[in-house]
Design an enzyme around this catalytic site. Structure first.
Site, PDB file in Angstrom:
ATOM      1  N   SER A  43       0.764  -1.250   0.000  1.00  0.00           N
ATOM      2  CA  SER A  43       0.000   0.000   0.000  1.00  0.00           C
ATOM      3  C   SER A  43       0.796   1.302   0.000  1.00  0.00           C
ATOM      4  O   SER A  43       0.250   2.341  -0.364  1.00  0.00           O
ATOM      5  CB  SER A  43      -0.953   0.024   1.196  1.00  0.00           C
ATOM      6  OG  SER A  43      -0.225   0.012   2.402  1.00  0.00           O
ATOM      7  N   ALA A  44       2.051   1.309   0.457  1.00  0.00           N
ATOM      8  CA  ALA A  44       2.782   2.583   0.552  1.00  0.00           C
ATOM      9  C   ALA A  44       2.921   3.238  -0.825  1.00  0.00           C
ATOM     10  O   ALA A  44       3.062   2.535  -1.831  1.00  0.00           O
ATOM     11  CB  ALA A  44       4.156   2.351   1.163  1.00  0.00           C
ATOM     12  N   PRO A  45       2.832   4.576  -0.895  1.00  0.00           N
ATOM     13  CA  PRO A  45       2.709   5.542   0.204  1.00  0.00           C
ATOM     14  C   PRO A  45       1.275   5.822   0.650  1.00  0.00           C
ATOM     15  O   PRO A  45       1.057   6.675   1.499  1.00  0.00           O
ATOM     16  CB  PRO A  45       3.332   6.799  -0.398  1.00  0.00           C
ATOM     17  CG  PRO A  45       3.003   6.710  -1.848  1.00  0.00           C
ATOM     18  CD  PRO A  45       3.074   5.247  -2.192  1.00  0.00           C
ATOM     19  N   GLY A  46       0.302   5.144   0.055  1.00  0.00           N
ATOM     20  CA  GLY A  46      -1.065   5.258   0.541  1.00  0.00           C
ATOM     21  C   GLY A  46      -2.033   5.991  -0.358  1.00  0.00           C
ATOM     22  O   GLY A  46      -3.213   6.113  -0.021  1.00  0.00           O
ATOM     23  N   ASP A  56      -0.430  -3.561  -6.251  1.00  0.00           N
ATOM     24  CA  ASP A  56       0.439  -2.585  -6.910  1.00  0.00           C
ATOM     25  C   ASP A  56       1.859  -3.000  -6.541  1.00  0.00           C
ATOM     26  O   ASP A  56       2.415  -2.561  -5.547  1.00  0.00           O
ATOM     27  CB  ASP A  56       0.116  -1.172  -6.427  1.00  0.00           C
ATOM     28  CG  ASP A  56       0.881  -0.117  -7.198  1.00  0.00           C
ATOM     29  OD1 ASP A  56       0.962  -0.223  -8.432  1.00  0.00           O
ATOM     30  OD2 ASP A  56       1.418   0.812  -6.564  1.00  0.00           O
ATOM     31  N   CYS A  58       4.584   0.320 -11.987  1.00  0.00           N
ATOM     32  CA  CYS A  58       5.014   1.575 -12.612  1.00  0.00           C
ATOM     33  C   CYS A  58       6.259   1.313 -13.454  1.00  0.00           C
ATOM     34  O   CYS A  58       7.200   2.106 -13.473  1.00  0.00           O
ATOM     35  CB  CYS A  58       5.273   2.655 -11.565  1.00  0.00           C
ATOM     36  SG  CYS A  58       6.431   2.176 -10.264  1.00  0.00           S
TER      37      CYS A  58
END
EC number: 2.1.1.176
Length: 472
Positions: free
Chosen positions: A281-284, A351, A404
């Site tokens: 999950s980071a950075p949220g 992700d 990404c």
């Protein structure tokens, strides 16, 4: 050339304040980035928040660090021609020369003689008179032999791949890799596009965006000039202004998030009241989006492996006023089956950790840091995460895989291998977004956004549905 007003800062002759100037601090940051493996965004943030850098020097400092990093590969090649043994030079001397060469070749608001004089002052303060004379000699020889960067590139007897690498300041390993993957013409467009600065994009909260006209009017009143994203109807590119300084941001009505990254959650599109897993999950930013979708009656489990990133996730959730429906946990995503029961989530977002090749424009330091051999290792990790979290999804639920990066190893190959070993999953073609993203839509229905398509970050998205295992 780039904005001239920002470059009018001059280095004081007072040695007590030279260390507080943009150019001196930019040199030190480049040393941290290229010789101590610090990441550029973390280094810049540290300099702006922890060092005694005057307000008037901050914009110039940021421009110099990012600009020098953007062209670092090419400028280092120039120095290798001018210096017989650059590896024997002190790190700060190399980066001071890189910084000065960037200003000479890519900015035009400072005269050459002034640029040299300022570099000499820094060298004398940071080192001694001998090193100051060395810096002076190298810079004057550079300016004499190569009056612009094109004359340097033309002087090099190299193949077309090496020439493009110098023009785009993209290491040859990536020129060769992208040529093999995309073909020469598409690779040239991609490589050249990476010289453009990264877009800053924002997204209004879903509740705030219910009144779109009011949102845009408030943004304008607070100093923002916004342009609709070409790939995401919910995102806006910032043409002018600082979103961080607006009341909209501070009140949790606006957040900074890449337009392609925000697209991933929009395509997963969880329903209100559902339970959703954000596996990495980071950075949220995506966690916030998921929480907005599921509403107060839903729940998001936000998992993050790196413990020191949990506070940032929590801060984002609280600022955006959605922390009441999110549980932040700290696990290796591959261990989640030991924490949660099978079929306990309605939707899952992976992700995945990746090489970040799609972020070369936003994080130019990674162009020289990333290695092709990393891609297969990351593929193994990505497949392991998908394989471990997939049993946690309910039948009929959706799993979205995104990265990404723009490598085949981490994108298409991961999708293919996952489907081959999981007969109970099928790809959901992302054709509903085909019109604005037609160029990025692949034959199997996944999206591969390349940096030059829309001048955004590179991004990959694949959406799976959990079926009963029978071929449709």
């Amino acid at each position: 050339m780039e904005g001239q007003d920002i470059l009018k800062s001059e280095i004081s002759s007072n040695p007590l304040v030279i260390k507080q100037t943009a150019r001196y601090q930019a040199m030190e940051s480049l040393v941290s980035i290229y010789h101590h493996q610090h990441y550029i965004h973390q280094e810049v943030n540290k300099a702006l928040t922890q060092r005694q850098l005057p307000e008037k020097e901050r914009d110039l400092y940021t421009r110099l660090v990012y600009g020098s990093s953007q062209y670092h590969f090419t400028l280092m090649t120039v120095l290798k021609v001018l210096i017989s043994k650059p590896n024997r030079c002190k790190a700060w001397v190399i980066e001071l020369l890189i910084l000065s060469a960037y200003q000479f070749y890519y900015l035009d608001a400072i005269p050459a003689h002034a640029l040299v004089n300022e570099a000499v002052k820094i060298a004398k303060k940071r080192g001694n008179s001998f090193l100051a004379r060395f810096v002076n000699g190298v810079l004057r020889e550079m300016m004499r032999r190569f009056e612009d960067i094109s004359s340097f590139i033309d002087s090099q007897e190299v193949e077309r791949e090496e020439k493009l690498a110098l023009e785009a300041s993209l290491p040859v390993q990536w020129v060769n890799y992208f040529e093999k993957r995309f073909g020469w013409e598409k690779m040239v467009e991609l490589a050249q596009s990476l010289k453009s600065p990264a877009q800053v994009t924002v997204r209004f909260s879903r509740k705030t965006l219910e009144n779109k006209e009011l949102c845009l009017r408030l943004a304008q009143q607070q100093g923002l000039v916004l342009q609709q994203s070409p790939i995401n109807p919910h995102s806006y590119r910032v043409e002018k202004g600082n979103p961080l300084q607006t009341a909209l941001f501070k009140e949790g009505k606006l957040t900074i998030q890449d337009e392609a990254a925000a697209l991933a959650v929009d395509l997963l599109h969880p329903k209100e009241g559902q339970r959703v897993l954000d596996a990495c999950s980071a950075p949220g930013g995506k966690t916030v989006q998921l929480a907005e979708y599921v509403g107060k009656n839903g729940q998001v489990v936000a998992n993050e492996l790196v413990a020191n990133k949990l506070n940032r996730i929590q801060e984002n959730l609280e600022r955006m006023q959605v922390s009441d429906r999110v549980q932040v946990v700290n696990h290796d995503a591959r261990d989640l089956p030991t924490v949660y029961e099978e079929e306990s989530f309605d939707a899952i977002l992976v992700d995945a950790p990746c090489s970040g090749l799609g972020l070369f424009r936003r994080k130019p330091d990674t162009k020289e840091r990333k290695k092709i051999e990393d891609l297969k290792e990351l593929q193994v990790l990505q497949l392991e995460i998908l394989q471990k979290v997939s049993p946690l999804l309910k039948q009929g639920g959706k799993l979205l895989y995104s990265t990404c990066t723009i490598s085949g190893e981490e994108n298409e190959e991961v999708v293919q291998q996952f489907l081959e070993s999981h007969q109970d999953f099928a790809l959901v073609p992302l054709t509903s977004w085909a019109k604005p993203l037609e160029e990025a839509l692949q034959t199997n229905g996944t999206l591969q956004i390349l940096p030059h398509y829309f001048m955004s970050d590179g991004f990959f998205i694949a959406l799976f549905e959990k079926t009963d295992g029978r071929k449709k």
